[in-house]
Design a protein around this motif. Sequence first.
Motif, PDB file in Angstrom:
ATOM      1  N   LEU A  23      60.228  34.020  27.811  1.00 51.37           N
ATOM      2  CA  LEU A  23      60.911  34.691  28.916  1.00 51.37           C
ATOM      3  C   LEU A  23      61.973  33.807  29.542  1.00 51.37           C
ATOM      4  CD1 LEU A  23      57.829  36.382  30.620  1.00 51.37           C
ATOM      5  CD2 LEU A  23      59.565  37.501  29.208  1.00 51.37           C
ATOM      6  N   ALA A  24      61.653  32.524  29.664  1.00 49.80           N
ATOM      7  CA  ALA A  24      62.614  31.519  30.141  1.00 49.80           C
ATOM      8  C   ALA A  24      63.312  31.951  31.422  1.00 49.80           C
ATOM      9  CB  ALA A  24      63.648  31.225  29.046  1.00 49.80           C
ATOM     10  N   ASP A  25      62.537  32.544  32.344  1.00 51.50           N
ATOM     11  CA  ASP A  25      63.142  33.016  33.594  1.00 51.50           C
ATOM     12  C   ASP A  25      62.576  32.306  34.817  1.00 51.50           C
ATOM     13  OD1 ASP A  25      60.624  34.155  33.796  1.00 51.50           O
ATOM     14  OD2 ASP A  25      61.301  36.222  33.601  1.00 51.50           O
ATOM     15  N   GLY A  26      61.810  31.237  34.578  1.00 50.53           N
ATOM     16  CA  GLY A  26      61.285  30.451  35.679  1.00 50.53           C
ATOM     17  C   GLY A  26      60.081  31.035  36.381  1.00 50.53           C
ATOM     18  N   ARG A  27      59.607  32.175  35.935  1.00 52.40           N
ATOM     19  CA  ARG A  27      58.456  32.812  36.559  1.00 52.40           C
ATOM     20  C   ARG A  27      57.170  32.392  35.847  1.00 52.40           C
ATOM     21  NH1 ARG A  27      59.827  34.562  41.542  1.00 52.40           N
ATOM     22  NH2 ARG A  27      61.788  35.735  41.503  1.00 52.40           N
ATOM     23  N   PRO A  28      56.094  32.183  36.584  1.00 50.70           N
ATOM     24  CA  PRO A  28      54.849  31.754  35.934  1.00 50.70           C
ATOM     25  C   PRO A  28      54.217  32.885  35.124  1.00 50.70           C
ATOM     26  CG  PRO A  28      54.476  32.162  38.269  1.00 50.70           C
ATOM     27  CD  PRO A  28      55.964  32.273  38.049  1.00 50.70           C
ATOM     28  N   VAL A  29      53.477  32.492  34.091  1.00 51.89           N
ATOM     29  CA  VAL A  29      52.656  33.422  33.317  1.00 51.89           C
ATOM     30  C   VAL A  29      51.217  32.950  33.455  1.00 51.89           C
ATOM     31  CG1 VAL A  29      52.133  34.387  31.047  1.00 51.89           C
ATOM     32  CG2 VAL A  29      54.515  33.942  31.691  1.00 51.89           C
ATOM     33  N   VAL A  30      50.389  33.786  34.065  1.00 53.80           N
ATOM     34  CA  VAL A  30      49.020  33.418  34.413  1.00 53.80           C
ATOM     35  C   VAL A  30      48.060  34.072  33.425  1.00 53.80           C
ATOM     36  CG1 VAL A  30      47.235  33.523  36.197  1.00 53.80           C
ATOM     37  CG2 VAL A  30      49.655  33.265  36.842  1.00 53.80           C
ATOM     38  N   PRO A  31      47.256  33.298  32.683  1.00 53.71           N
ATOM     39  CA  PRO A  31      46.280  33.920  31.783  1.00 53.71           C
ATOM     40  C   PRO A  31      45.142  34.557  32.560  1.00 53.71           C
ATOM     41  CG  PRO A  31      46.050  31.532  31.746  1.00 53.71           C
ATOM     42  CD  PRO A  31      47.250  31.829  32.594  1.00 53.71           C
ATOM     43  N   ALA A  32      44.697  35.720  32.089  1.00 52.57           N
ATOM     44  CA  ALA A  32      43.580  36.435  32.705  1.00 52.57           C
ATOM     45  C   ALA A  32      42.785  37.109  31.589  1.00 52.57           C
ATOM     46  CB  ALA A  32      44.077  37.459  33.724  1.00 52.57           C
ATOM     47  N   TYR A  33      41.571  37.525  31.929  1.00 56.14           N
ATOM     48  CA  TYR A  33      40.627  37.940  30.889  1.00 56.14           C
ATOM     49  C   TYR A  33      39.937  39.243  31.300  1.00 56.14           C
ATOM     50  CZ  TYR A  33      41.575  33.062  30.043  1.00 56.14           C
ATOM     51  OH  TYR A  33      42.221  31.872  29.841  1.00 56.14           O
ATOM     52  N   LEU A  34      39.884  40.173  30.373  1.00 53.99           N
ATOM     53  CA  LEU A  34      39.303  41.480  30.635  1.00 53.99           C
ATOM     54  C   LEU A  34      37.786  41.481  30.472  1.00 53.99           C
ATOM     55  CD1 LEU A  34      42.156  43.323  28.816  1.00 53.99           C
ATOM     56  CD2 LEU A  34      41.504  43.787  31.182  1.00 53.99           C
ATOM     57  N   SER A  35      37.224  40.409  29.956  1.00 51.09           N
ATOM     58  CA  SER A  35      35.774  40.268  29.829  1.00 51.09           C
ATOM     59  C   SER A  35      35.442  38.800  29.646  1.00 51.09           C
ATOM     60  CB  SER A  35      35.236  41.067  28.632  1.00 51.09           C
ATOM     61  OG  SER A  35      35.676  40.492  27.404  1.00 51.09           O
ATOM     62  N   ALA A  36      34.216  38.428  29.986  1.00 47.13           N
ATOM     63  CA  ALA A  36      33.593  37.153  29.617  1.00 47.13           C
ATOM     64  C   ALA A  36      34.169  35.915  30.303  1.00 47.13           C
ATOM     65  CB  ALA A  36      33.636  36.943  28.096  1.00 47.13           C
ATOM     66  N   ALA A  37      35.270  36.036  31.007  1.00 49.40           N
ATOM     67  CA  ALA A  37      35.885  34.870  31.654  1.00 49.40           C
ATOM     68  C   ALA A  37      36.685  35.357  32.864  1.00 49.40           C
ATOM     69  CB  ALA A  37      36.774  34.105  30.679  1.00 49.40           C
ATOM     70  N   ARG A  38      37.114  34.415  33.678  1.00 48.23           N
ATOM     71  CA  ARG A  38      37.881  34.730  34.881  1.00 48.23           C
ATOM     72  C   ARG A  38      39.073  33.780  34.962  1.00 48.23           C
ATOM     73  NH1 ARG A  38      33.731  35.821  39.793  1.00 48.23           N
ATOM     74  NH2 ARG A  38      35.599  36.820  40.634  1.00 48.23           N
ATOM     75  N   PRO A  39      40.124  34.233  35.694  1.00 44.13           N
ATOM     76  CA  PRO A  39      40.183  35.444  36.513  1.00 44.13           C
ATOM     77  C   PRO A  39      40.371  36.697  35.678  1.00 44.13           C
ATOM     78  CG  PRO A  39      42.313  34.383  36.514  1.00 44.13           C
ATOM     79  CD  PRO A  39      41.391  33.471  35.747  1.00 44.13           C
ATOM     80  N   THR A  40      39.950  37.821  36.215  1.00 41.24           N
ATOM     81  CA  THR A  40      40.297  39.097  35.614  1.00 41.24           C
ATOM     82  C   THR A  40      41.756  39.403  35.933  1.00 41.24           C
ATOM     83  OG1 THR A  40      39.722  40.406  37.549  1.00 41.24           O
ATOM     84  CG2 THR A  40      37.925  39.878  36.004  1.00 41.24           C
ATOM     85  N   PRO A  41      42.369  40.316  35.198  1.00 40.20           N
ATOM     86  CA  PRO A  41      43.742  40.694  35.548  1.00 40.20           C
ATOM     87  C   PRO A  41      43.865  41.185  36.990  1.00 40.20           C
ATOM     88  CG  PRO A  41      43.234  41.460  33.350  1.00 40.20           C
ATOM     89  CD  PRO A  41      41.952  40.929  33.911  1.00 40.20           C
ATOM     90  N   ARG A  42      42.890  41.956  37.461  1.00 37.71           N
ATOM     91  CA  ARG A  42      42.940  42.439  38.837  1.00 37.71           C
ATOM     92  C   ARG A  42      42.924  41.263  39.818  1.00 37.71           C
ATOM     93  NH1 ARG A  42      41.536  47.327  41.199  1.00 37.71           N
ATOM     94  NH2 ARG A  42      40.747  48.071  39.196  1.00 37.71           N
TER      95      ARG A  42
END
Length: 287
Positions: free
Chosen positions: A181-200
Amino acid sequence: MRQTAAGGPAGPPDRPAGVAVRRPGASARGAGRPVLLAVAHGSRNPAGVAATRSLLDLVRAQRPELDVRCCFLDLAAPSLPEALAGLAGDEPAVLVPLLLGTGYHLRVDIPGALAAARLPHVRLAPALGPDPLLATVLADRLAESGRAPGAGPVVLAAAGSSDPAAAADTRRTARLLAARLADGRPVVPAYLSAARPTPREAVEALHAAGHHRVAVATYLLGPGFFADRAAGTSAHWTSAPLGTHDALARLVGARYDNACADLRDRAHTGPAAGTGRDRRPALTRAH
């Protein structure tokens, strides 16, 4: 603005369980080449299964010289054992997992099925991810959702796994997407099961930090239960699953080619082990 469905039209039905039926002309074009046997997770959602078949139709279009077959780990047919039973005992094949990272399926389920099948000429390729080509697809899907470059931070919504290696793969994909993306905005990993944070949880944390417009990048191959869950956040944009995309089809072909090279190398030193797993894949070049 939300976009939550992806995938092209369903491809032709897969062959009956355990029976290897070639496409017209595939026998001549595939002569001397290992079969490309793609194994997907499977889904109760017909659209998810159709997305897998549509992707493999694109692989066939890109690589018409190959005999491309499909099977599933669960919830759809043919199963992996059935597809392996359809291979002749001395027929070389490369098993390409349509999985986005390392996890239990890749470490245990698939090698176990290969060991039980006792097929010495079948080679297991690595998972599709992480890879820059996946970041390319994710970036395209985000653009299609309406997110403009630099419009806000991104939450990468992965399926999730209790396997630490799978979480590491997701974090690496988040870094690859940020670089793409190279736009300076962070990309935060999230997980729909088994780990956190969830996307919500990740979206809400970004809102609390003052980011009013947040995007969710759906890091899944097709529609289904997890894709529906990924769409259930308060994000301003939610991208479609990866679906059918030229770069994703090229990545399937690249995993096949690398495993074929390994299969040829091992043929000089002894039979290829059916339960063997390739080393971590070299990253492909995104175009």
